[in-house]
Design a protein around this motif. Structure first.
Motif, PDB file in Angstrom:
ATOM      1  N   ASN A  98       1.009  -1.085   0.005  1.00  0.00           N
ATOM      2  CA  ASN A  98      -0.095   0.095   0.194  1.00  0.00           C
ATOM      3  C   ASN A  98       1.084   1.169  -0.116  1.00  0.00           C
ATOM      4  N   VAL A  99       1.951   1.361   0.660  1.00  0.00           N
ATOM      5  CA  VAL A  99       2.731   2.231   0.836  1.00  0.00           C
ATOM      6  C   VAL A  99       3.571   2.639  -0.649  1.00  0.00           C
ATOM      7  N   SER A 100       3.875   1.736  -1.448  1.00  0.00           N
ATOM      8  CA  SER A 100       4.357   1.886  -2.684  1.00  0.00           C
ATOM      9  C   SER A 100       3.306   2.113  -3.768  1.00  0.00           C
ATOM     10  N   LEU A 101       1.816   1.932  -3.436  1.00  0.00           N
ATOM     11  CA  LEU A 101       1.127   2.327  -4.335  1.00  0.00           C
ATOM     12  C   LEU A 101       0.646   3.731  -4.351  1.00  0.00           C
ATOM     13  N   ARG A 102       0.741   4.262  -3.054  1.00  0.00           N
ATOM     14  CA  ARG A 102       0.785   5.809  -2.739  1.00  0.00           C
ATOM     15  C   ARG A 102       1.786   6.716  -3.733  1.00  0.00           C
ATOM     16  N   GLY A 161       8.952   4.836  -2.995  1.00  0.00           N
ATOM     17  CA  GLY A 161       7.848   4.063  -3.548  1.00  0.00           C
ATOM     18  C   GLY A 161       8.476   2.790  -3.976  1.00  0.00           C
ATOM     19  N   PHE A 162       9.672   2.880  -4.934  1.00  0.00           N
ATOM     20  CA  PHE A 162      10.380   1.716  -5.462  1.00  0.00           C
ATOM     21  C   PHE A 162      10.953   0.859  -4.238  1.00  0.00           C
ATOM     22  N   CYS A 163      11.370   1.623  -3.340  1.00  0.00           N
ATOM     23  CA  CYS A 163      12.144   0.730  -2.195  1.00  0.00           C
ATOM     24  C   CYS A 163      10.997  -0.021  -1.268  1.00  0.00           C
TER      25      CYS A 163
END
Length: 348
Positions: A98-102, A161-163
């Motif tokens: 979900n963090v990456s989707l943000r 987001g990549f990480c």
């Protein structure tokens, strides 16, 4: 004639299972991205917590109320010693997704998540010293190469987001490996897995969500206009996330491992296309090529795993054939090759 009819019914059931799996998965991914981008609800911990709550309630209803699946009894000691570590990794996995989707587009996030087979193999090789044939390592080359090409050419690249997506792959791999070792002896299906793990995950995530995002959520309530319709969308995404688990169970039991692998990669392509049609994030030609190479590599990897699994089962049936010890336990059937909680849920 009867066999032909049964075969056509089985094919129709498999296609129906795959289509509903695609529908739930793509819808959940798009809804989550919509929540972060369009509703300006930039609180991934809270969204993840809502998903875990909905999954806990859904699993309870399916098993205890509707009795659609029998409950697999687990010793109280094993719940803390074996299931709790799985739940912790499961929680990290969902949150990182979900963090990456943000921060990054759905297309880029989905492509990075396809890196999971490579991280699984590397972790098993480094931590468990598990031996893999050269064909497995060769099948990872297009996956890694496609990810590198996609990352270099991504027009909406965000390092954070990549990480998050990359560490999400590590969490997915860790969860899969732990499932083989910690849950040995328990023939869990997707619903029973959620029944035991989702409450633990809710407990783990609730306090950090309140401490880190509580004030922001409160301010959002006072500043956002359409609060009730937005809350409906947020909780609907949690309900659909649980339905996604149920559809995964149906797909696993309606298709072969190879079909599941190919359908999973095609689903990623569908998710990327739908997200582009909705959000219109820019995608360069080289970026699309990198994504295609990654998905082809994932399909090739699944095919190689299937071939090696068939060879292993045929050689083990010959008396006197030495068997290479493996740790953790090697899956004994195509269904067991699939993670107990599918890696597509992590993209929730």
């Amino acid at each position: 004639m009867e066999e032909s009819k049964m075969g056509s019914e089985g094919t129709f059931r498999a296609i129906l299972a795959i289509l509903q799996w695609w529908g739930f998965n793509v819808t959940v991914i798009i809804m989550n991205k919509w929540i972060f981008q369009k509703l300006d609800f930039k609180f991934p911990l809270t969204v993840s917590c809502v998903h875990f709550i909905c999954s806990s309630i859904g699993a309870y209803v399916v098993i205890k109320v509707l009795k659609l699946k029998p409950l697999i009894e687990v010793d109280p000691e094993d719940r803390w010693r074996r299931i709790f570590p799985m739940s912790f990794v499961f929680c990290i996995n969902i949150v990182l997704g979900n963090v990456s989707l943000r921060y990054i587009p759905v297309s880029f996030m989905q492509t990075i998540k396809s890196f999971t087979p490579a991280t699984t193999v590397v972790l098993q090789w480094l931590v468990w010293r598990k031996y893999f044939e050269w064909r497995i390592w060769a099948s990872l080359v297009p996956i890694v190469g496609g990810i590198l090409l996609t990352s270099i050419t991504e027009l909406s690249f965000n390092l954070f987001g990549f990480c998050a997506a990359l560490f999400g792959c590590l969490a997915t791999s860790t969860k899969t490996i732990l499932a083989e070792s910690l849950l040995h002896g328990y023939k869990f299906d997707s619903i029973n897995t959620v029944y035991y793990m989702a409450p633990f995950a809710t407990m783990i995530l609730a306090v950090p969500a309140v401490l880190l995002e509580g004030n922001g959520v409160t301010n959002w309530f006072y500043t956002y206009d359409s609060v009730f319709s937005s809350l409906f969308i947020i909780f609907s995404s949690g309900v659909l996330a649980f339905c996604l688990n149920f559809s995964i169970f149906y797909v696993i039991h309606s298709t072969t491992a190879v079909t599941f692998n190919v359908a999973g990669n095609l689903k990623v392509a569908v998710a990327i296309l739908v997200s582009w049609l909705i959000f219109r994030n820019p995608i360069s030609g080289m970026n699309a090529i990198g994504c295609t190479v990654t998905l082809v590599g994932c399909t090739f990897y699944g095919y190689v795993r299937h071939l090696l699994s068939q060879q292993s089962s045929s050689s083990s049936s010959v008396p006197g054939t030495p068997r290479t010890p493996r740790t953790p336990r090697t899956p004994r059937s195509p269904a067991e090759m699939i993670p107990l909680v599918s890696d597509k849920l992590e993209k929730v």
